[in-house]
Write an enzyme that holds these catalytic residues in place. Structure first.
Site, PDB file in Angstrom:
ATOM      1  N   GLY A  80       0.821  -1.214   0.000  1.00 36.20           N
ATOM      2  CA  GLY A  80       0.000   0.000   0.000  1.00 36.20           C
ATOM      3  C   GLY A  80       0.851   1.258   0.000  1.00 36.20           C
ATOM      4  NE  ARG A 144      -2.133  -4.460  -0.904  1.00 39.29           N
ATOM      5  CZ  ARG A 144      -1.614  -3.954   0.204  1.00 39.29           C
ATOM      6  NH1 ARG A 144      -0.598  -4.548   0.797  1.00 39.29           N
ATOM      7  NH2 ARG A 144      -2.109  -2.847   0.720  1.00 39.29           N
ATOM      8  CG  ASP A 175       2.965  -9.765   5.053  1.00 37.62           C
ATOM      9  OD1 ASP A 175       3.367 -10.433   6.034  1.00 37.62           O
ATOM     10  OD2 ASP A 175       1.763  -9.531   4.835  1.00 37.62           O
ATOM     11  CE  LYS A 201       4.457  -0.063   2.578  1.00 30.24           C
ATOM     12  NZ  LYS A 201       3.513  -0.790   1.710  1.00 30.24           N
ATOM     13  CB  THR A 202       3.042  -0.068   6.662  1.00 32.03           C
ATOM     14  OG1 THR A 202       1.622  -0.167   6.766  1.00 32.03           O
ATOM     15  CG2 THR A 202       3.647  -0.367   8.025  1.00 32.03           C
ATOM     16  CG  ASP A 204      -1.654  -0.578   8.199  1.00 30.34           C
ATOM     17  OD1 ASP A 204      -2.202   0.415   7.700  1.00 30.34           O
ATOM     18  OD2 ASP A 204      -1.910  -1.743   7.847  1.00 30.34           O
TER      19      ASP A 204
END
Ligand code: FBP
Length: 550
Positions: A80, A144, A175, A201-202, A204
């Site tokens: 993402g 992805r 992941d 990175k994320t 979240d």
């Protein structure tokens, strides 16, 4: 007037020079630290990663001028979008050119599949300059695709050999960095001479640990969502007629919801990790929401805000069981895929679930039941961004309030609106913090590569201090790994960082939430991200990070 395709802010941001750790600003020397071990399951991880396990931590300090060998690097954006991705690439490009002007940077297009399918472009100064300090991943695109087979690794090696690429940088979440680690080990074992470096990175915020203080993008995304929540709260406080149920991205952990709650002080914020720890049912959650709504109605306040983490559904123990049964049942199930109507699918699934899960599934509104059976992502995860939990909670809350009204226990008026904030924040122009942090991460990756490192994640720490005092270096990815069950198999993976109920950010929230629930004046209106102005307005990292480092 000459037509322009850029906003005044875009034009102004183009010339922003990200702040960097002092150690990266001149000549650099690498300091080797302690040997490392994985966070758990040391024996199994060591066996699986004989070439990259146990490597030492490394950090950079100011040093003497020296000559670095020429390196060609390929970069991949994975998963993402997160604000700052373009600055990782700018920092990587500038770092490579500084260390040796003959170095080249290639971008693999559309995510990890670009490596496998040999889709790439050379990133030149002109291209990189176009994207400095901008949001988005559109410079090379993301995807992805999971890198997991030897065939994929070998195809990647072929294009690297063809382009003379010595190192790959994978910018991704837990992941993708797990895959980076496996790839680094594979290339080391096969002596392909291709280094692999990861970048955290994320939005979240769940890729963090002792050595990685935060993942990039979290700060900007939370600031964007909090601005919107603040605006909604001001509207609610003005019109005094709606309850706003706001779902926030964050596939698993509730860091985004928690950070936004601290920034905006809503009436209710659900934290999935707490719900799981208290073994709460959907009904328990609705009861909690109803309690606050009734209390506020008794005080003439028929409005409010509820923040809901996107991952909630998978943390409610009974739902978790249902989803896990559905995952097993739907994986490569051609009978199910052949069914045409939603009703047929519903009937089929009900017949195969355990009695408790079947009952749970039966009780769900049709729309939610359908969303639970949609395709999984390539990592086998339910696509929680497609499940409208906020609508489910509204429906259940309205039912419960109607019941209380009939019993004379609720005298208010419940009008609700639902919102989902996710994509609104993932490509925002990075905050100063994210712009600086990501540029440093990219620059650090360039130094790690030039120093011949592989299997490391770029690490920049001490992030609540001024950027000049940040500590740059590398952490072996194996250090972050443990063994977990994924898709029915035990695998080595990077441990996901969930909200810690004994951590300072949650404790701060828990100490204040009852006041925020009841009070008329506790909303905070954070306003839009500011890029130019006083440092206390423009340069602050997330509250989560500030509280964690207090
Ligand atoms: P990453 O973990 O890849 O950074 O993505 C995070 C995220 O934004 C989640 O918050 C969200 O659930 C998911 O991506 C949405 O996925 P998609 O981009 O495929 O719609």
């Amino acid at each position: 007037m000459k037509p322009t395709t850029k906003s005044p802010l875009q034009l102004a941001r183009a010339s922003y020079q990200p702040k960097m750790p002092a150690a990266l600003q001149g000549n650099i020397v690498l300091k080797t630290g302690e040997k490392t071990q994985s966070v758990a399951d040391q024996k199994s991880i060591e066996m699986l990663f004989p070439n990259t396990y146990g490597m030492p931590l490394v950090s950079f300090e100011k040093g003497e001028a020296r000559t670095y060998p020429i390196v060609n690097v390929g970069v991949i954006l994975s998963g993402g979008q997160a604000p700052g991705g373009h600055n990782v690439i700018s920092g990587l490009f500038d770092g490579l050119k500084k260390l040796n002007p003959a170095n080249k940077l290639y971008g693999f297009l559309g995510g990890p599949s670009g490596l496998v399918d040999h889709q790439y472009t050379e990133l030149t100064q002109k291209i990189v300059d176009e994207y400095r300090n901008t949001g988005g991943f559109d410079i090379i695109g993301s995807g992805r695709t999971k890198l997991e087979t030897e065939e994929q690794y070998e195809k990647g090696a072929v294009i690297c050999k063809q382009l003379g690429i010595n190192a790959i940088v994978i910018i991704g979440g837990d992941d993708s960095n797990t895959n980076a680690c496996v790839l680094a080990e594979y290339y080391a074992e096969k002596k392909h001479n291709i280094q692999v470096i990861g970048c955290p990175k994320t939005i979240d915020g769940d890729l963090k640990n002792e050595m990685i203080e935060t993942s990039f993008g979290f700060d900007t995304a939370c600031k964007v969502y909090s601005e919107l929540i603040g605006n909604i709260q001001r509207d609610a406080n003005s019109a005094k007629k709606y309850w706003h149920f706001i779902r926030l991205m964050g596939r698993s952990a509730s860091h985004i919801a928690l950070e936004c709650a601290i920034l905006s002080q809503p009436n209710i914020c659900l934290i999935s990790e707490e719900i799981e720890a208290k073994n709460m049912t959907l009904k328990d959650i609705v009861d909690e929401i109803v309690k606050v709504i009734v209390y506020r109605a008794d005080h003439g306040l028929n409005f409010g805000t509820v923040l809901i983490p996107e991952g909630l559904i998978e943390f409610i123990p009974a739902m978790k069981k249902l989803i896990s049964e559905l995952n097993d049942l739907l994986s490569a199930n051609n009978d199910f895929n052949a069914l045409e109507t939603d009703d047929e699918k519903r009937q089929y699934v009900k017949g195969l679930l355990s009695p408790e899960s079947s009952q749970m599934y039966r009780d769900l509104p049709k729309g939610i039941a359908r969303q639970l059976t949609l395709d999984r992502d390539p990592h086998g995860n339910v696509q929680v961004s497609l499940i409208e939990t906020e609508k489910l909670l509204i429906e259940m809350t309205a039912k419960q309030l109607a019941k209380l009204k009939a019993e004379g226990l609720y005298k208010g008026k419940f009008s609700s609106l639902s919102h989902f904030f996710g994509y609104e924040g993932r490509c925002a122009i990075p905050s100063n913090f994210d712009a600086d942090y990501t540029y440093s991460l990219g620059y650090t990756a360039a130094v790690l590569i030039s120093e011949g490192k592989t299997g490391y994640m770029s690490s920049v720490r001490n992030l609540t201090a001024p950027a000049a005092e940040w500590i740059a270096g590398g952490v072996p990815i194996t250090m972050m790994m443990n063994m977990e069950k994924r898709n029915g198999k035990i695998k080595p993976v990077i441990q996901k960082a969930l909200v810690q109920l004994d951590g300072k950010p949650f404790k701060y929230f828990a100490e204040h939430r009852s006041y925020w629930a009841d009070d008329k004046f506790s909303y905070i209106y954070p306003g839009p991200i500011q890029y130019f102005g006083p440092t206390e307005v423009c340069d602050q990292p997330s509250k989560t990070l500030q509280l964690e480092k207090e």
